[in-house]
Design an enzyme around this catalytic site. Structure first.
Site, PDB file in Angstrom:
ATOM      1  CG  ASP A   1      -2.018  -0.992   1.192  1.00  0.00           C
ATOM      2  OD1 ASP A   1      -2.296  -1.505   0.101  1.00  0.00           O
ATOM      3  OD2 ASP A   1      -2.618  -1.259   2.249  1.00  0.00           O
TER       4      ASP A   1
ATOM      5  CE  LYS B   1      -7.158  -0.480  -3.364  1.00  0.00           C
ATOM      6  NZ  LYS B   1      -5.998  -1.367  -3.107  1.00  0.00           N
TER       7      LYS B   1
ATOM      8  CG  MET C   1     -10.220   5.696   5.336  1.00  0.00           C
ATOM      9  SD  MET C   1     -10.743   4.256   4.355  1.00  0.00           S
ATOM     10  CE  MET C   1     -11.779   3.381   5.541  1.00  0.00           C
TER      11      MET C   1
END
Length: 259
Positions: free
Chosen positions: A37, A59, A171
């Site tokens: 990641d 991402k 998030m």
């Protein structure tokens, strides 16, 4: 045909490489391929052996270097080629890490896969800030939610935050104001303490305390950026953090000492 390799879904923790498990460190050092990641902490990839292939599948919200089905296919292809593949996930693979989807893909392809847990962002960031997610006098339950959910207003979050509970939002930086509005509409007090834990365990880490009613404005005004987690609950008052309140009333200011 090459002998089949193996896939490991490995939690890389919240950033600090010292928080890796011993098993994670051993697997990283032994892997033929590391698929990682974007939020892997500095020093983690340096543990890979010379000659190991490293592939970033970072991402950033809706901008993905590879769509998830292509990541799944990449992992399967490398294992079928006989390679030892470590899929490095920020935090823990099974806590908002899409580890479940990659495990399903491995099972569907008939390749061996093992999951190695990691210190999740919530646990690592809270520990660094001195914020206990549970506390005998303040909180006996913890919930984890994603702040990027589609249809945020339609989510039923009643009972996830309030007296005796801690809510951790992953998030949620860009939707902090909407999250606060949603929680207050579902009955959480505007005076509920909140801790914003930005870049926890990484260089430049920052912890901010505010009130739920002020959360959106504080996040915007202070320029908070991902990665960050939001902790909503009375335990937030125990964090080693800077108090930042945008438009607090005198009553709220006086109440800060009782957090």
């Amino acid at each position: 045909m090459s002998e089949m390799g193996k896939l490991w879904l490995v939690g890389a923790g919240p950033g600090d490489s010292d928080l890796l498990t011993l098993k994670a460190a051993r697997l990283i050092a032994d892997a033929d391929v590391l698929v990682h990641d974007g939020l892997i902490g500095p020093g983690v990839l340096e543990m890979a052996r010379a000659g190991a292939e490293t592939i970033s599948v970072a991402k950033r919200r809706d901008r993905h270097s590879l769509p998830q089905p292509e990541i799944n296919a990449l992992l399967v292809r490398k294992v079928l080629a006989g390679l030892k593949v470590v899929r490095l996930k920020g935090g823990d693979p099974f806590v908002f890490g899409r580890g479940g989807e990659e495990l399903e893909a491995a099972r569907a392809a008939g390749i061996p896969c093992e999951v190695v847990p990691g210190v999740s962002a919530a646990l690592g960031c809270a520990a660094e800030a001195g914020l206990p997610l549970t506390h005998r006098a303040l909180s006996s339950a913890v919930s984890f939610v994603a702040g990027t959910c589609q249809g945020l207003k339609e989510q039923d979050w009643r009972g996830l935050a309030g007296p005796g509970r801690t809510l951790v939002v992953y998030m949620g930086v860009t939707t902090a104001g909407l999250i606060a509005d949603k929680l207050m509409a579902d009955g959480v007090s505007p005076d509920m303490p909140v801790a914003v834990l930005e870049r926890g365990t990484l260089p430049g880490a920052r912890a901010i305390r505010t009130l739920l009613a002020e959360l959106g404005e504080v996040v915007a005004r202070e320029g908070v950026r991902s990665p960050a987690v939001l902790v909503v609950g009375r335990v937030a008052g125990l964090a080693n953090a800077e108090d930042v309140i945008a438009r607090a009333t005198m009553r709220q200011l006086e109440g800060l000492g009782a957090w």
